[in-house]
Design a protein around this motif. Structure first.
Motif, mmCIF file in Angstrom:
data_model
loop_
_atom_site.group_PDB
_atom_site.id
_atom_site.type_symbol
_atom_site.label_atom_id
_atom_site.label_comp_id
_atom_site.label_asym_id
_atom_site.label_seq_id
_atom_site.Cartn_x
_atom_site.Cartn_y
_atom_site.Cartn_z
ATOM 1 N N VAL A 24 -9.714 32.852 -48.655
ATOM 2 C CA VAL A 24 -8.414 32.874 -49.348
ATOM 3 C C VAL A 24 -7.895 31.447 -49.522
ATOM 4 O O VAL A 24 -7.456 31.065 -50.604
ATOM 5 N N ALA A 25 -7.952 30.656 -48.473
ATOM 6 C CA ALA A 25 -7.480 29.266 -48.557
ATOM 7 C C ALA A 25 -8.302 28.463 -49.561
ATOM 8 O O ALA A 25 -7.748 27.689 -50.338
ATOM 9 N N THR A 26 -9.605 28.651 -49.555
ATOM 10 C CA THR A 26 -10.468 27.918 -50.485
ATOM 11 C C THR A 26 -10.160 28.301 -51.924
ATOM 12 O O THR A 26 -10.050 27.433 -52.792
ATOM 13 N N ILE A 27 -10.006 29.600 -52.179
ATOM 14 C CA ILE A 27 -9.725 30.055 -53.544
ATOM 15 C C ILE A 27 -8.340 29.617 -53.997
ATOM 16 O O ILE A 27 -8.166 29.159 -55.125
ATOM 17 N N SER A 28 -7.345 29.735 -53.129
ATOM 18 C CA SER A 28 -5.975 29.436 -53.559
ATOM 19 C C SER A 28 -5.619 27.954 -53.529
ATOM 20 O O SER A 28 -4.786 27.507 -54.307
ATOM 21 N N ARG A 29 -6.275 27.168 -52.650
ATOM 22 C CA ARG A 29 -5.907 25.755 -52.530
ATOM 23 C C ARG A 29 -7.057 24.776 -52.726
ATOM 24 O O ARG A 29 -6.858 23.569 -52.672
ATOM 25 N N GLY A 30 -8.281 25.275 -52.885
ATOM 26 C CA GLY A 30 -9.425 24.392 -53.100
ATOM 27 C C GLY A 30 -10.210 24.130 -51.823
ATOM 28 O O GLY A 30 -9.749 24.417 -50.721
ATOM 29 N N PRO A 51 -5.964 26.303 -62.766
ATOM 30 C CA PRO A 51 -4.758 27.138 -62.671
ATOM 31 C C PRO A 51 -4.499 27.578 -61.233
ATOM 32 O O PRO A 51 -5.428 27.749 -60.451
ATOM 33 N N MET A 52 -3.237 27.744 -60.900
ATOM 34 C CA MET A 52 -2.849 28.192 -59.564
ATOM 35 C C MET A 52 -3.291 29.637 -59.326
ATOM 36 O O MET A 52 -3.237 30.456 -60.223
ATOM 37 N N VAL A 53 -3.719 29.911 -58.119
ATOM 38 C CA VAL A 53 -4.058 31.256 -57.681
ATOM 39 C C VAL A 53 -3.243 31.508 -56.414
ATOM 40 O O VAL A 53 -3.336 30.734 -55.457
ATOM 41 N N SER A 54 -2.449 32.551 -56.426
ATOM 42 C CA SER A 54 -1.626 32.850 -55.249
ATOM 43 C C SER A 54 -2.510 33.370 -54.115
ATOM 44 O O SER A 54 -3.648 33.806 -54.334
ATOM 45 N N ASP A 55 -1.968 33.358 -52.893
ATOM 46 C CA ASP A 55 -2.708 33.910 -51.756
ATOM 47 C C ASP A 55 -2.988 35.397 -51.965
ATOM 48 O O ASP A 55 -4.057 35.882 -51.598
ATOM 49 N N GLU A 57 -3.428 36.962 -54.874
ATOM 50 C CA GLU A 57 -4.524 37.062 -55.837
ATOM 51 C C GLU A 57 -5.853 36.675 -55.189
ATOM 52 O O GLU A 57 -6.875 37.331 -55.405
ATOM 53 N N ALA A 58 -5.830 35.624 -54.387
ATOM 54 C CA ALA A 58 -7.045 35.175 -53.704
ATOM 55 C C ALA A 58 -7.554 36.249 -52.745
ATOM 56 O O ALA A 58 -8.763 36.472 -52.645
ATOM 57 N N LYS A 59 -6.645 36.927 -52.065
ATOM 58 C CA LYS A 59 -7.041 37.986 -51.132
ATOM 59 C C LYS A 59 -7.737 39.126 -51.878
ATOM 60 O O LYS A 59 -8.744 39.666 -51.410
ATOM 61 N N LYS A 60 -7.231 39.477 -53.059
ATOM 62 C CA LYS A 60 -7.881 40.512 -53.878
ATOM 63 C C LYS A 60 -9.285 40.063 -54.282
ATOM 64 O O LYS A 60 -10.224 40.858 -54.262
ATOM 65 N N LEU A 61 -9.415 38.805 -54.665
ATOM 66 C CA LEU A 61 -10.722 38.272 -55.048
ATOM 67 C C LEU A 61 -11.697 38.305 -53.872
ATOM 68 O O LEU A 61 -12.863 38.676 -54.027
ATOM 69 N N VAL A 62 -11.230 37.923 -52.691
ATOM 70 C CA VAL A 62 -12.088 37.923 -51.504
ATOM 71 C C VAL A 62 -12.557 39.341 -51.198
ATOM 72 O O VAL A 62 -13.744 39.565 -50.936
ATOM 73 N N LYS A 63 -11.669 40.311 -51.247
ATOM 74 C CA LYS A 63 -12.052 41.686 -50.977
ATOM 75 C C LYS A 63 -13.104 42.153 -51.980
ATOM 76 O O LYS A 63 -14.078 42.823 -51.615
ATOM 77 N N TRP A 64 -12.939 41.778 -53.238
ATOM 78 C CA TRP A 64 -13.917 42.146 -54.270
ATOM 79 C C TRP A 64 -15.260 41.464 -54.012
ATOM 80 O O TRP A 64 -16.310 42.107 -54.073
ATOM 81 N N ILE A 65 -15.245 40.180 -53.703
ATOM 82 C CA ILE A 65 -16.497 39.440 -53.438
ATOM 83 C C ILE A 65 -17.234 40.071 -52.258
ATOM 84 O O ILE A 65 -18.452 40.245 -52.307
#
Length: 68
Positions: A24-30, A51-55, A57-65
């Motif tokens: 989540v931190a990597t996706i949302s903050r690099g 573009p900014m990704v909120s925590d 949104e990042a959490k949803k992406l992590v769950k999908w990955i």
């Protein structure tokens, strides 16, 4: 692509306690937010470069990955 496949990301992080928080931190903050880059020279750009990704949104992406 510059980075790994989602399946490779899942394989590297599967079963690690801190996986979700670090991803989540990597996706949302690099990558710099979590001591990256994590895949050779490839890194997730920080928010100045994409573009900014909120925590949330990042959490949803992590769950999908991690379901791949």
């Amino acid at each position: 692509g510059a980075g790994p496949s989602f399946k490779k990301i899942k394989a590297q992080w599967k079963g690690k306690k801190d996986a979700e928080a670090k991803l989540v931190a990597t996706i949302s903050r690099g990558s710099d937010a979590t001591g990256g880059p994590h895949w050779g020279a490839a890194k997730m750009p920080n928010d100045a470069e994409r573009p900014m990704v909120s925590d949330a949104e990042a959490k949803k992406l992590v769950k999908w990955i991690m379901k791949q």
